[in-house]
Design an enzyme around this catalytic site. Sequence first.
Site, short mmCIF file in Angstrom:
data_model
loop_
_atom_site.label_atom_id
_atom_site.label_comp_id
_atom_site.label_asym_id
_atom_site.label_seq_id
_atom_site.Cartn_x
_atom_site.Cartn_y
_atom_site.Cartn_z
N ASN A 164 0.87 -1.17 0.00
CA ASN A 164 0.00 0.00 0.00
C ASN A 164 0.91 1.22 0.00
OD1 ASN A 164 -2.86 -1.12 0.40
ND2 ASN A 164 -1.64 -2.19 1.96
N GLU A 165 1.12 1.74 -1.18
CA GLU A 165 2.06 2.85 -1.37
C GLU A 165 1.42 4.16 -0.91
OE1 GLU A 165 4.91 1.93 -1.95
OE2 GLU A 165 5.20 0.67 -3.70
N PRO A 166 2.23 5.22 -0.73
CA PRO A 166 1.66 6.51 -0.37
C PRO A 166 0.50 6.87 -1.31
CG PRO A 166 4.03 6.62 -0.29
CD PRO A 166 3.69 5.26 -0.83
#
Length: 644
Positions: A164-166
């Site tokens: 879950n990337e920025p």
Amino acid sequence: MAVLIPDSELSKRFEKVPTAIFSNAGIASKVVAIEIAQIIRSKQMLNKPCILGLATGSTPKGVYKELIRMHREEGLSFRNVITFNLDEYYPMQPDSLYSYVRFMKEQLFNHVDILPENCHIPDGTLSKERIASFCRDYESRIEMNGGIDFQLLGIGGNGHIGFNEPGSTSNSKTRLVALDHSTRAAASQEFNGLHNVPRTAITLGVSAILHAKRVVLMALGEHKSRIVKASIEGPVSEHVPASYLQNHPHATFILDEASATDLTRVKTPWLVDTCIWDKKLIKKAVTGLAVSLKKPVLKLTDKDYNDNGMGELVAQHGPAYDINLEVFNQLQNTITGWPGGKPNADDSKRPERALPAVKRVLIFSPHPDDDIISMGGTFMRLQDQGHDVHVAYQTSGNIAVSDEEALRYADFVTGFDQKFGLNNSEIDAIYQNAKEFLKNKKQSEKDIDEVRQIKGLIRVSEAKATCRFVGIPDNNVHLMNLPFYETGMVQKKPLGEEDIQLTVDLIKQIKPHQIYAAGDLADPHGTHKVCLDAVFEALRRLKDDPENQDWIKDCWLWLYRGAWQEWDIHQIEMAVPMSPDQVLRKRYGIFKHQSQKDGVVFQGSDSREFWQRAEERNKATADLYNKLGLPEYEAIEAFVRYLY
Ligand code: F6R
């Protein structure tokens, strides 16, 4: 197990999620493994399954190792365990070297009695159309099993949890995601280059992670310290997905000392609680104040101290002028052009002893170029000032040589043979074999032995060229070839008995007055750290052995830093300045490593060449000294003395 720096009600003013700091990665991993084992056992007593959410990457390896040990030695069974892994690259075949399926089998599943049908990992082989329904099914399977009892997380340098990337929202579902550039750059080493790293992955969503009954996020190594602080002390924000854990009722951050360095309670403890102001803490606080106010140390005022939470220091040790002077002198006393000690000089305030005037020096270089990159100026000074300098190349560094480079050298050798009519058919066979292999080499394929040997030889010849350039006699060059490194892959073996024994033997043979070693703590599993652990353990054994008492007490250990980071100014205990000419000479010394120039196999996220990184870093250290009010040098190499 005792935590290193206990939290307190006061530290909670800054930390918005429970946080425990342990002195090293090994202890932190044991603490997590113990909690997992307790949950497994308590579920067993109730005859219930235990649902674990698991992570991959370098961080959890120690936890898995400890769980395997508990299985083997303490009868911990995984029969009731059902696992759901956080993520998998997409596309990815399960038998690929890089797949998380393979990782989990190698790191845990193959070594415990877990049932294969109970292990779930997102499927990297699906067609794109089937991913959405697979993801829905993955989440409902977790729910059908009663939800995750314990979720283990690592953290990306950008704050990602799972993948879950920025930008991921707190209610994001399990899905296909595009990987952030920084995530791909971090993985590029394992994948032998950025272009091989997949652009997408399937990840458990933030929402499912936050639904776990218990969440433990582990972070290890100094390279995580910035994002750890942002996650624990910063606002909850989609820019730092790990900060969502602040809203989880039962989440804990488990840190080693290195990853905790930016937390307020560690970095500026005087802002959290009353402190014992010893010399070291005063130096740290005052240099930090001067840097943040962009003022030379001697110009700091009582008001500067008071306005920045350091009133207590002024009250106890003030006025400011006295404290400034004390710190200024401490900084000044770190600077020396005589890293091996200045003969016939008063050494009471110098970093090194004057005697013996000629010292035996042993420089440990993890890879064949770290000596010249990280301490080239000091290396040359030690040699020029007449010391008996030895260099030990701890590993062959063979995997960092490109295939083209290996072919070029093999081609040279066969050409050499033909030119002088040597017609050695064995050499020709080796060349043909290597050439054929490299022509058909697959992306993740390990080099055959011949190719590895050729690559290793190239690096040895470059290291020897640097030593000749510095003036080190051949007999003082030691090729250790530590076995932990020789896997042919990025993934290395753990430090073994043979590695330690080779290190013990070499130190014992030379009986040095000074040892220099790479003191990198950034990656606890990285080659530099493993090489450092070998030196630490060897010195510990030598110190304990009565046979060595006559010399080991005189053997000082100095740590230098690798190409990526520098010591903080307050830590530096020896600063060796370089003139513009010496900077150039060091550059030429680094140039001897041609296989590491003009594009390297493991570039990472920093596009500069090694000589550029070294020069910019040495210049930055010199500038910092200058800004604090000390003389202006062209460049400075910095060292910390380690008391073992
Ligand atoms: C792995 C995962 C990632 C890693 C993170 C840290 O399953 O989901 O979030 O935990 O990228 O990786 P390491 O531990 O290699 O620094």
